[in-house]
Design a protein around this motif. Structure first.
Motif, mmCIF file in Angstrom:
data_model
loop_
_atom_site.group_PDB
_atom_site.id
_atom_site.type_symbol
_atom_site.label_atom_id
_atom_site.label_comp_id
_atom_site.label_asym_id
_atom_site.label_seq_id
_atom_site.Cartn_x
_atom_site.Cartn_y
_atom_site.Cartn_z
ATOM 1 N N SER A 75 68.253 -17.559 -3.585
ATOM 2 C CA SER A 75 69.253 -16.337 -3.362
ATOM 3 C C SER A 75 70.809 -17.133 -3.043
ATOM 4 O O SER A 75 71.767 -16.313 -2.807
ATOM 5 N N HIS A 76 70.803 -18.484 -2.782
ATOM 6 C CA HIS A 76 72.087 -18.990 -2.494
ATOM 7 C C HIS A 76 72.537 -20.097 -3.452
ATOM 8 O O HIS A 76 73.368 -20.697 -2.989
ATOM 9 N N VAL A 77 72.139 -20.098 -4.567
ATOM 10 C CA VAL A 77 72.570 -20.781 -5.860
ATOM 11 C C VAL A 77 74.311 -20.716 -5.926
ATOM 12 O O VAL A 77 74.725 -19.548 -5.846
ATOM 13 N N GLY A 78 75.033 -21.799 -6.043
ATOM 14 C CA GLY A 78 76.353 -21.418 -6.103
ATOM 15 C C GLY A 78 76.979 -21.431 -4.700
ATOM 16 O O GLY A 78 78.314 -21.709 -4.832
ATOM 17 N N GLU A 79 76.194 -21.683 -3.672
ATOM 18 C CA GLU A 79 76.931 -21.631 -2.262
ATOM 19 C C GLU A 79 77.146 -23.234 -1.989
ATOM 20 O O GLU A 79 76.069 -23.911 -2.158
ATOM 21 N N ARG A 80 78.055 -23.495 -1.043
ATOM 22 C CA ARG A 80 78.177 -24.619 -0.268
ATOM 23 C C ARG A 80 77.001 -24.657 0.701
ATOM 24 O O ARG A 80 76.592 -23.887 1.570
ATOM 25 N N VAL A 81 76.483 -25.964 0.910
ATOM 26 C CA VAL A 81 75.320 -26.261 1.869
ATOM 27 C C VAL A 81 75.574 -27.732 2.447
ATOM 28 O O VAL A 81 76.352 -28.387 2.004
ATOM 29 N N ARG A 82 75.016 -27.723 3.557
ATOM 30 C CA ARG A 82 74.922 -29.067 4.107
ATOM 31 C C ARG A 82 73.308 -29.607 4.172
ATOM 32 O O ARG A 82 72.402 -28.952 4.367
ATOM 33 N N LEU A 83 73.192 -30.970 3.384
ATOM 34 C CA LEU A 83 71.804 -31.464 3.158
ATOM 35 C C LEU A 83 71.692 -32.759 4.286
ATOM 36 O O LEU A 83 72.536 -33.428 4.329
ATOM 37 N N ARG A 84 70.577 -32.615 4.858
ATOM 38 C CA ARG A 84 70.382 -33.833 5.844
ATOM 39 C C ARG A 84 69.014 -34.185 5.407
ATOM 40 O O ARG A 84 68.021 -33.283 5.347
ATOM 41 N N ALA A 85 68.791 -35.257 4.779
ATOM 42 C CA ALA A 85 67.655 -35.699 4.527
ATOM 43 C C ALA A 85 67.094 -37.256 5.248
ATOM 44 O O ALA A 85 67.849 -38.078 5.440
ATOM 45 N N ASN A 86 65.914 -37.313 5.605
ATOM 46 C CA ASN A 86 65.054 -38.240 6.376
ATOM 47 C C ASN A 86 64.703 -39.321 5.272
ATOM 48 O O ASN A 86 63.984 -39.090 4.584
ATOM 49 N N ARG A 87 65.367 -40.360 5.327
ATOM 50 C CA ARG A 87 65.060 -41.545 4.420
ATOM 51 C C ARG A 87 64.149 -42.487 4.857
ATOM 52 O O ARG A 87 63.908 -43.526 4.329
ATOM 53 N N GLY A 88 63.684 -42.173 6.009
ATOM 54 C CA GLY A 88 62.684 -43.157 7.071
ATOM 55 C C GLY A 88 63.390 -44.588 7.674
ATOM 56 O O GLY A 88 64.514 -44.550 7.296
ATOM 57 N N ARG A 89 62.571 -44.952 8.357
ATOM 58 C CA ARG A 89 63.072 -45.783 9.274
ATOM 59 C C ARG A 89 64.177 -45.585 9.892
ATOM 60 O O ARG A 89 65.226 -46.379 10.061
ATOM 61 N N LYS A 90 64.202 -44.449 10.533
ATOM 62 C CA LYS A 90 65.285 -44.137 11.548
ATOM 63 C C LYS A 90 67.036 -43.732 10.608
ATOM 64 O O LYS A 90 67.954 -44.016 11.259
ATOM 65 N N LYS A 91 66.654 -43.754 9.219
ATOM 66 C CA LYS A 91 67.758 -43.531 8.419
ATOM 67 C C LYS A 91 67.841 -42.140 7.888
ATOM 68 O O LYS A 91 66.801 -41.538 7.587
#
Length: 91
Positions: A16-32
């Motif tokens: 329902s939010h396609v086309g909207e601005r988003v903030r993405l936060r992803a855990n990459r492991g080892r505290k990254k």
């Protein structure tokens, strides 16, 4: 199956939010962690794609699965012009 229903709800919410601005936060492991802002570009049955503009010459498309949100590996926040209004991982 509870997890299949939960994944379906997450997908519908993101869809329902396609086309909207988003903030993405992803855990990459080892505290990254990886944190970027972009546009929710496309939704598919098993993944969603966020377009991140790094610079005028470099556009990156990043894909994640809905289970990444379910397991808190990825946090997707829908942004409006003023403040974040939805955290998809809080379903």
């Amino acid at each position: 199956m509870a997890s299949a229903d939960t994944l379906r709800k997450i997908r519908k919410d993101i869809e329902s939010h396609v086309g909207e601005r988003v903030r993405l936060r992803a855990n990459r492991g080892r505290k990254k962690t990886f944190e970027k802002e972009g546009v929710l570009e496309q939704v598919y049955p098993n993944i969603f794609i966020v377009k991140v503009i790094e610079s005028p010459e470099f556009v990156r498309r990043i894909s994640y699965s809905y289970s990444d949100i379910l397991t808190d590996t990825v946090e997707l926040t829908i942004l409006d012009d003023e403040e974040p209004n939805l955290k998809c991982n809080s379903l």
